[in-house]
Motif scaffolding. Structure first.
Motif, PDB file in Angstrom:
ATOM      1  N   LEU A   1       4.578  -0.376  33.883  1.00 55.52           N
ATOM      2  CA  LEU A   1       5.523  -0.041  34.950  1.00 55.52           C
ATOM      3  C   LEU A   1       5.493  -1.031  36.111  1.00 55.52           C
ATOM      4  CD1 LEU A   1       5.295   3.855  35.310  1.00 55.52           C
ATOM      5  CD2 LEU A   1       7.220   2.511  34.444  1.00 55.52           C
ATOM      6  N   GLN A   2       4.465  -1.858  36.181  1.00 54.50           N
ATOM      7  CA  GLN A   2       4.310  -2.748  37.329  1.00 54.50           C
ATOM      8  C   GLN A   2       5.473  -3.743  37.488  1.00 54.50           C
ATOM      9  OE1 GLN A   2       1.893  -1.916  39.525  1.00 54.50           O
ATOM     10  NE2 GLN A   2       1.579  -0.302  38.015  1.00 54.50           N
ATOM     11  N   PRO A   3       5.925  -4.409  36.403  1.00 52.89           N
ATOM     12  CA  PRO A   3       7.080  -5.313  36.556  1.00 52.89           C
ATOM     13  C   PRO A   3       8.346  -4.581  37.004  1.00 52.89           C
ATOM     14  CG  PRO A   3       5.941  -5.754  34.500  1.00 52.89           C
ATOM     15  CD  PRO A   3       5.378  -4.474  35.037  1.00 52.89           C
ATOM     16  N   VAL A   4       8.527  -3.364  36.491  1.00 50.68           N
ATOM     17  CA  VAL A   4       9.709  -2.570  36.887  1.00 50.68           C
ATOM     18  C   VAL A   4       9.631  -2.212  38.360  1.00 50.68           C
ATOM     19  CG1 VAL A   4      10.980  -0.438  36.477  1.00 50.68           C
ATOM     20  CG2 VAL A   4       9.928  -1.645  34.552  1.00 50.68           C
ATOM     21  N   LEU A   5       8.450  -1.748  38.801  1.00 48.59           N
ATOM     22  CA  LEU A   5       8.265  -1.402  40.204  1.00 48.59           C
ATOM     23  C   LEU A   5       8.446  -2.620  41.101  1.00 48.59           C
ATOM     24  CD1 LEU A   5       5.171   1.002  40.100  1.00 48.59           C
ATOM     25  CD2 LEU A   5       7.510   1.597  40.736  1.00 48.59           C
ATOM     26  N   PHE A   6       7.920  -3.761  40.662  1.00 51.46           N
ATOM     27  CA  PHE A   6       8.039  -4.985  41.462  1.00 51.46           C
ATOM     28  C   PHE A   6       9.504  -5.367  41.643  1.00 51.46           C
ATOM     29  CE2 PHE A   6       8.307  -9.557  42.064  1.00 51.46           C
ATOM     30  CZ  PHE A   6       7.359  -9.780  43.049  1.00 51.46           C
ATOM     31  N   GLY A   7      10.262  -5.373  40.547  1.00 48.00           N
ATOM     32  CA  GLY A   7      11.680  -5.738  40.630  1.00 48.00           C
ATOM     33  C   GLY A   7      12.481  -4.757  41.461  1.00 48.00           C
ATOM     34  N   LEU A   8      12.211  -3.474  41.278  1.00 47.02           N
ATOM     35  CA  LEU A   8      12.942  -2.446  42.021  1.00 47.02           C
ATOM     36  C   LEU A   8      12.637  -2.518  43.511  1.00 47.02           C
ATOM     37  CD1 LEU A   8      14.818   0.020  41.789  1.00 47.02           C
ATOM     38  CD2 LEU A   8      12.783   1.433  41.477  1.00 47.02           C
TER      39      LEU A   8
ATOM     40  N   ASN B   1       0.335  -6.784  46.153  1.00 43.10           N
ATOM     41  CA  ASN B   1      -0.673  -6.111  45.334  1.00 43.10           C
ATOM     42  C   ASN B   1      -0.259  -6.020  43.877  1.00 43.10           C
ATOM     43  OD1 ASN B   1      -2.137  -5.791  47.641  1.00 43.10           O
ATOM     44  ND2 ASN B   1      -2.105  -3.564  47.668  1.00 43.10           N
ATOM     45  N   ILE B   2       1.033  -5.754  43.644  1.00 43.75           N
ATOM     46  CA  ILE B   2       1.526  -5.684  42.269  1.00 43.75           C
ATOM     47  C   ILE B   2       1.455  -7.059  41.604  1.00 43.75           C
ATOM     48  CG2 ILE B   2       3.554  -5.259  40.819  1.00 43.75           C
ATOM     49  CD1 ILE B   2       4.395  -3.111  42.823  1.00 43.75           C
ATOM     50  N   GLN B   3       1.866  -8.092  42.344  1.00 39.74           N
ATOM     51  CA  GLN B   3       1.921  -9.440  41.790  1.00 39.74           C
ATOM     52  C   GLN B   3       0.524  -9.981  41.497  1.00 39.74           C
ATOM     53  OE1 GLN B   3       4.656 -10.921  40.915  1.00 39.74           O
ATOM     54  NE2 GLN B   3       3.735 -12.856  40.258  1.00 39.74           N
ATOM     55  N   THR B   4      -0.440  -9.721  42.393  1.00 37.70           N
ATOM     56  CA  THR B   4      -1.795 -10.251  42.226  1.00 37.70           C
ATOM     57  C   THR B   4      -2.696  -9.296  41.452  1.00 37.70           C
ATOM     58  OG1 THR B   4      -2.477  -9.315  44.362  1.00 37.70           O
ATOM     59  CG2 THR B   4      -1.626 -11.573  44.370  1.00 37.70           C
ATOM     60  N   GLU B   5      -2.164  -8.118  41.099  1.00 37.75           N
ATOM     61  CA  GLU B   5      -2.941  -7.091  40.407  1.00 37.75           C
ATOM     62  C   GLU B   5      -4.196  -6.711  41.197  1.00 37.75           C
ATOM     63  OE1 GLU B   5      -3.707  -8.376  36.445  1.00 37.75           O
ATOM     64  OE2 GLU B   5      -1.595  -8.363  35.856  1.00 37.75           O
ATOM     65  N   SER B   6      -4.048  -6.699  42.498  1.00 36.96           N
ATOM     66  CA  SER B   6      -5.133  -6.314  43.397  1.00 36.96           C
ATOM     67  C   SER B   6      -4.678  -5.149  44.263  1.00 36.96           C
ATOM     68  CB  SER B   6      -5.530  -7.499  44.295  1.00 36.96           C
ATOM     69  OG  SER B   6      -6.405  -7.086  45.313  1.00 36.96           O
ATOM     70  N   LYS B   7      -5.575  -4.209  44.493  1.00 35.98           N
ATOM     71  CA  LYS B   7      -5.250  -3.038  45.309  1.00 35.98           C
ATOM     72  C   LYS B   7      -5.925  -3.076  46.670  1.00 35.98           C
ATOM     73  CE  LYS B   7      -4.839  -0.176  41.160  1.00 35.98           C
ATOM     74  NZ  LYS B   7      -5.378   1.004  40.426  1.00 35.98           N
ATOM     75  N   ALA B   8      -6.646  -4.141  46.947  1.00 37.43           N
ATOM     76  CA  ALA B   8      -7.475  -4.197  48.141  1.00 37.43           C
ATOM     77  C   ALA B   8      -6.669  -4.509  49.395  1.00 37.43           C
ATOM     78  CB  ALA B   8      -8.576  -5.241  47.967  1.00 37.43           C
ATOM     79  N   ILE B   9      -7.092  -3.889  50.485  1.00 36.63           N
ATOM     80  CA  ILE B   9      -6.595  -4.224  51.807  1.00 36.63           C
ATOM     81  C   ILE B   9      -7.772  -4.096  52.762  1.00 36.63           C
ATOM     82  CG2 ILE B   9      -5.796  -1.849  52.247  1.00 36.63           C
ATOM     83  CD1 ILE B   9      -3.593  -3.047  54.018  1.00 36.63           C
ATOM     84  N   SER B  10      -7.930  -5.051  53.633  1.00 31.83           N
ATOM     85  CA  SER B  10      -9.080  -5.044  54.532  1.00 31.83           C
ATOM     86  C   SER B  10      -8.986  -3.894  55.532  1.00 31.83           C
ATOM     87  CB  SER B  10      -9.173  -6.375  55.285  1.00 31.83           C
ATOM     88  OG  SER B  10      -8.070  -6.515  56.174  1.00 31.83           O
ATOM     89  N   TYR B  11     -10.125  -3.579  56.124  1.00 35.87           N
ATOM     90  CA  TYR B  11     -10.172  -2.508  57.126  1.00 35.87           C
ATOM     91  C   TYR B  11      -9.239  -2.835  58.288  1.00 35.87           C
ATOM     92  CZ  TYR B  11     -12.118   0.323  60.938  1.00 35.87           C
ATOM     93  OH  TYR B  11     -12.276   1.177  62.001  1.00 35.87           O
ATOM     94  N   ALA B  12      -9.317  -4.074  58.801  1.00 33.51           N
ATOM     95  CA  ALA B  12      -8.451  -4.477  59.908  1.00 33.51           C
ATOM     96  C   ALA B  12      -6.988  -4.495  59.490  1.00 33.51           C
ATOM     97  CB  ALA B  12      -8.874  -5.860  60.417  1.00 33.51           C
TER      98      ALA B  12
END
Length: 312
Positions: free
Chosen positions: A23-30, A84-95
């Motif tokens: 679903l990631q490519p679909v979500l990214f395009g949408l 996050n979808i493009q890099t397949e990463s879910k991380a976000i810093s605290y700041a």
């Protein structure tokens, strides 16, 4: 053992809308398409209002500021989702998480307060037409927008500073696609009573109170319209409020829908899906609502498009 405060080194994980790889490519395009439509559509509204002298009125001045707030709220959330979808990463810093939460609260609160100011503008235009130009003078309009910005900034700043006092230990997974205030508070391992109280009071004074203000304004407007003898003038009065009422219904309808979905279901993912409506869909639809129902905006957009082609 007492849990250790890890807020200075912690990274939050945004679980997003779906973990299904297919679903990631679909979500990214949408999401990318919706983001581009939102930015371009609201920019066109701003350019149309600023370029056409006939639209230099309080109603369109507030509309252009609403479009600016819509661009801001969407730009705070969607680009990080796409990254996050493009890099397949879910991380976000605290700041980064607190910064995102701060700016999102500023722009959403601005949306809410501007809709209230626009309701007041329609109230003065219909209920006190002879005094409209005197009451809604440029100085008052600019002051109202500045007050909205000040309230939104202070509200978001208070919430953000309250978050700084919290400790976050483990399980730093946000079951959402952005750093939403309530979800951040739920992850804290320290006492959150004050945070919850501040959030509750902000909801009453900056959410429910403006909604009642809009309802009161339109109750007065409807009462005044029914006293107009001419059918044509009644229709014209209703038509000037139609776009604003549609946007108000969409904004508050989606916000209430998110609240109800959170209360009814225990699934954070369902709540996140519902949040897409007011974070992405509503800002995208606002330009269409105003342009399709407003001949002045359509005329200004045609002039803007023609002028652009001539320059090219």
């Amino acid at each position: 053992m007492k849990p250790e405060n890890q807020t200075h080194t912690a990274e939050f994980l945004l679980l997003g809308l779906s973990e299904d790889p297919e679903l990631q490519p679909v979500l990214f395009g949408l999401l990318l398409s919706m983001f581009l439509v939102t930015v371009v559509g609201n920019l066109l509204i701003i350019l149309a209002v600023s370029s056409d002298s006939h639209l230099h009125t309080p109603m369109y001045f507030f509309l252009s500021n609403l479009s600016l707030a819509d661009i801001g709220s969407t730009s705070t959330v969607v680009p990080k989702m796409l990254l996050n979808i493009q890099t397949e990463s879910k991380a976000i810093s605290y700041a980064g998480c607190l910064t995102q939460a701060y700016f999102f609260m500023v722009f959403v609160c601005m949306d809410n307060l501007l809709l209230t100011v626009m309701a007041f503008d329609r109230y003065v235009a219909i209920c006190h037409p002879l005094h409209y130009t005197v009451i809604m003078n440029p100085r008052l309009c600019a002051l109202l927008v500045l007050i909205c910005l000040l309230i939104s900034t202070v509200d978001a700043l208070v919430h953000t500073l309250m978050l700084l006092r919290l400790s976050f230990c483990k399980h730093l997974q946000i079951p959402h696609f952005f750093c939403e205030l309530t979800q951040i508070i739920r992850m804290a391992c320290s006492d959150t009573l004050i945070n919850n109280m501040v959030e509750f009071l902000a909801t009453i004074f900056l959410g429910i109170a403006p909604l009642f203000g809009i309802i009161f304004s339109y109750a007065q407007i409807v009462s005044s319209i029914f006293r107009i003898p001419s059918t044509g003038r009644k229709y014209k009065a209703f038509s000037t409020c139609g776009s604003h009422l549609s946007v108000v219904s969409l904004f508050y309808g989606t916000c209430i829908g998110v609240y109800l979905s959170s209360a009814v279901t225990d699934s954070p993912r369902m709540s996140a899906m519902a949040s897409v409506m007011y974070t992405v869909v509503t800002p995208m639809l606002n330009p269409f609502i105003y342009s399709l129902r407003n001949k002045d905006i359509k005329g200004a957009l045609r002039k803007l498009t023609l002028g652009t082609f001539l320059l090219l």
